[in-house]
Design an enzyme around this catalytic site. Structure first.
Site, PDB file in Angstrom:
ATOM      1  N   LYS A   1       0.912  -1.339  -0.171  1.00  0.00           N
ATOM      2  CA  LYS A   1      -0.118   0.017  -0.260  1.00  0.00           C
ATOM      3  C   LYS A   1       0.819   1.008   0.282  1.00  0.00           C
ATOM      4  O   LYS A   1       1.528   0.917   0.611  1.00  0.00           O
ATOM      5  CB  LYS A   1      -1.150   0.085   1.497  1.00  0.00           C
ATOM      6  CG  LYS A   1      -1.933  -0.807   1.620  1.00  0.00           C
ATOM      7  CD  LYS A   1      -2.489  -0.970   2.509  1.00  0.00           C
ATOM      8  CE  LYS A   1      -3.913   0.292   2.559  1.00  0.00           C
ATOM      9  NZ  LYS A   1      -4.315   0.034   4.353  1.00  0.00           N
TER      10      LYS A   1
HETATM   11  O1  LIG Z   1      -6.322   2.352   5.591  1.00  0.00           O
HETATM   12  C1  LIG Z   1      -7.173   2.994   5.735  1.00  0.00           C
HETATM   13  C2  LIG Z   1      -8.716   2.454   6.230  1.00  0.00           C
HETATM   14  O2  LIG Z   1      -9.235   1.972   6.111  1.00  0.00           O
HETATM   15  C3  LIG Z   1      -9.177   3.706   6.607  1.00  0.00           C
HETATM   16  O3  LIG Z   1     -10.463   3.814   7.925  1.00  0.00           O
HETATM   17  P1  LIG Z   1     -10.964   3.784   8.890  1.00  0.00           P
HETATM   18  O4  LIG Z   1     -11.176   5.758   7.862  1.00  0.00           O
HETATM   19  O5  LIG Z   1     -11.992   3.929   9.373  1.00  0.00           O
HETATM   20  O6  LIG Z   1      -9.680   4.482  10.042  1.00  0.00           O
END
Ligand SMILES: O=C[C@H](O)COP(=O)(O)O
Length: 225
Positions: A86
């Protein structure tokens, strides 16, 4: 649409795999930090559980392309070549994505808030692009629409990248994107549980059991009547 678990706790991941038809695991540095131990220990356990062919996404920490690339190769060395790296879609991130994708590394372009970030990441060779649906909503924009736009941009421009929507807070956001047929959604365990949690279903099942027991007696099933 693939359904991926956005979490790093192994016991919870095992539970999700036991109950739901899930397709892989995504993590980010904040999710890994919640485990409060060496992230590679956590990730290796997840890799072992989902097997070498399971889809695992792991994020780099560096902000410059040169070190992002070094991290990418270290992550692959520790967790297998099929691990999705990522990379946040910044200017440096795009440089790293171009180089790594050219070298055959699977990239998930992340931290996407706009359609143009995703367009550039797709053209740079990312396999997935991850718009943050709920975080976009929290900025007063429309996360579901951004994810749909990105899907359309890829289809209309023949860009072979899939949307891997992330940051969900409710079932409606997941439903809208499943209806649209995006490539994948990565969803936290509590939101996955919420996809099926409905009092009306529990009530219907309980009524069936009461009716059956009324005739056959309590604690009877189709095995022991
Ligand atoms: O990696 C990214 C996440 O899926 C962001 O999720 P979140 O907004 O719940 O922290």
């Amino acid at each position: 649409m693939k359904l991926i678990v956005d979490y790093a706790n192994l016991e919870k991941i095992k539970e999700m795999y036991m109950y739901y038809p899930v397709d892989g695991v995504t993590t980010n540095p904040s999710i890994l930090a919640k485990e409060k131990r060496n992230p590679y220990e956590v990730l290796k356990e997840i890799r072992e559980f989902i097997s070498k062919d399971g889809e695992l996404h792991v994020q780099v920490i560096s902000k410059d392309a040169e070190n992002m690339i070094k991290e990418a190769y270290k992550i692959r060395e520790e967790l297998g070549d099929n691990t999705y790296i990522k990379i946040p879609v910044t200017k440096e991130g795009l440089k790293a994505i171009k180089i790594l994708a050219h070298d055959g590394v699977n990239i998930t372009a992340t931290a996407i808030y706009t359609q143009m970030q995703a367009y550039l990441a797709g053209k740079a060779g990312a396999k997935y692009a991850a718009p943050y649906v709920n975080r976009i909503d929290n900025l007063g924009s429309n996360g579901v629409k951004v994810a749909k736009d990105i899907h359309d941009i890829y289809v209309k421009n023949n860009i072979d990248t899939q949307v891997l929507a992330a940051s969900f807070k409710n079932s409606q956001q997941v439903l809208e994107l499943a209806k649209y047929g995006i490539g994948a959604a990565t969803v936290s365990p509590d939101v996955i549980d919420g996809l099926i949690k409905l009092d009306a279903v529990e009530c219907a099942v309980d009524a069936f059991i009461r009716d059956f027991e009324g005739v056959c007696g309590q604690d009877k099933t189709m095995i022991n009547i």
